[in-house]
Design a protein around this motif. Structure first.
Motif, short mmCIF file in Angstrom:
data_model
loop_
_atom_site.label_atom_id
_atom_site.label_comp_id
_atom_site.label_asym_id
_atom_site.label_seq_id
_atom_site.Cartn_x
_atom_site.Cartn_y
_atom_site.Cartn_z
N THR A 105 0.84 -1.20 0.00
CA THR A 105 0.00 0.00 0.00
C THR A 105 0.87 1.25 0.00
O THR A 105 1.78 1.37 0.83
CB THR A 105 -0.91 0.01 1.25
OG1 THR A 105 -1.66 -1.20 1.30
CG2 THR A 105 -1.86 1.19 1.19
N PRO A 106 0.67 2.19 -0.91
CA PRO A 106 1.49 3.41 -0.94
C PRO A 106 1.39 4.18 0.37
O PRO A 106 0.29 4.40 0.89
CB PRO A 106 0.90 4.21 -2.11
CG PRO A 106 0.18 3.21 -2.95
CD PRO A 106 -0.33 2.16 -2.00
N ALA A 109 -0.74 7.23 0.46
CA ALA A 109 -2.18 7.02 0.61
C ALA A 109 -2.55 6.76 2.07
O ALA A 109 -3.65 7.07 2.51
CB ALA A 109 -2.63 5.84 -0.26
N LEU A 110 -1.60 6.16 2.83
CA LEU A 110 -1.88 5.87 4.23
C LEU A 110 -1.72 7.09 5.12
O LEU A 110 -2.36 7.18 6.18
CB LEU A 110 -0.95 4.76 4.72
CG LEU A 110 -1.18 3.36 4.14
CD1 LEU A 110 -0.11 2.40 4.64
CD2 LEU A 110 -2.57 2.85 4.53
#
Length: 252
Positions: A105-106, A109-110
């Motif tokens: 997961t990038p 984005a988190l």
């Protein structure tokens, strides 16, 4: 005196490299006619570094604190999970896909999600750094645990040592070089992660200082902060290497 010679030699090499970079930097500006609002002259950057040193040091200290806390958190968590996976292979088979999915997961984005959960303070920076630094430490530590000398492990088994005793007495010792490899990789990434969090959340740190100085067209301060971040990253890498050399002298 002989022990100080290698240090002096390395210091002279570093000074020569820095001077060469500064000369090339100045030559490129002069030769290509680059305006100062894009790339300032080296002496102007040094002037900003001296004039705004207290501001740069304050923001650098905040970034370093977030990176150190996040790196410590990820190292402790990765160590606990690596030991658990080694003792319970079925747990590894069930959990590793989740770890890989989380790793894929990038982080960009988190980070906003972490901001909503933890606010715009240092908590978000610690969480982002922990996510970035976790996987390299975990992978290297698992590899180190599995690289234990089978003769040493078999000897402890013959003497009736439990798996946890084997882990504590032998496997973790063989895994220490791998742990430091993961730490070296993660340490510099931790600084980048802390700065990324500061860009997104607006919390104090070198990331925010770079963003603010860019928006205010304070080019000299911008470049001085970038150079400071590079120097800090190199110092963190060298400190990790020195700690490894000191703690693993028994392996030499």
């Amino acid at each position: 005196m002989s022990k100080a010679l290698p240090f002096v030699r390395r210091a002279l090499i570093v000074a020569a490299v820095v001077l060469s970079i500064a000369l090339l930097w100045q030559a490129a500006i002069t030769g290509f006619g680059i305006p100062p609002y894009i790339v300032p002259r080296p002496m102007a950057v040094m002037g900003a570094l001296v004039d705004d040193w207290s501001k740069i040091a304050s923001h650098a200290g905040f970034t370093l604190l977030a990176a150190a806390l996040g790196l410590t958190t990820s190292a402790l968590l990765a160590s606990a999970i690596a030991i658990s996976f080694s003792l319970r292979p079925t747990l590894e088979q069930a959990s590793m896909p989740i770890v890989l999915m989380f790793r894929s997961t990038p982080v960009a984005a988190l980070a906003p999600i972490m901001t909503l959960m933890l606010g715009r303070g240092i908590g978000t920076s610690i969480a982002v750094v922990s996510i970035i630094a976790f996987f390299p430490i975990l992978v290297n530590l698992m590899r180190g645990i599995s690289a234990t000398d089978p003769n040493a492990a078999e000897l402890l088994h013959v003497y009736g040592a439990t798996p946890m005793q084997q882990m504590r007495l032998v496997r973790l010792r063989f895994a220490l070089p791998y742990l430091f490899t993961g730490l070296r990789v993660s340490a510099t990434s931790a600084l980048l992660g802390a700065m990324l969090s500061e860009w997104i959340t607006g919390s104090p740190g070198m990331g925010k200082l770079i963003l603010d100085s860019g928006e205010m067209r304070e080019t000299e301060l911008l470049w001085a902060t970038v150079l400071t971040s590079v120097v800090v990253s190199l110092c963190v890498f060298w400190t990790t290497s020195a700690a490894e050399a000191r703690l693993l002298r028994w392996k030499a």
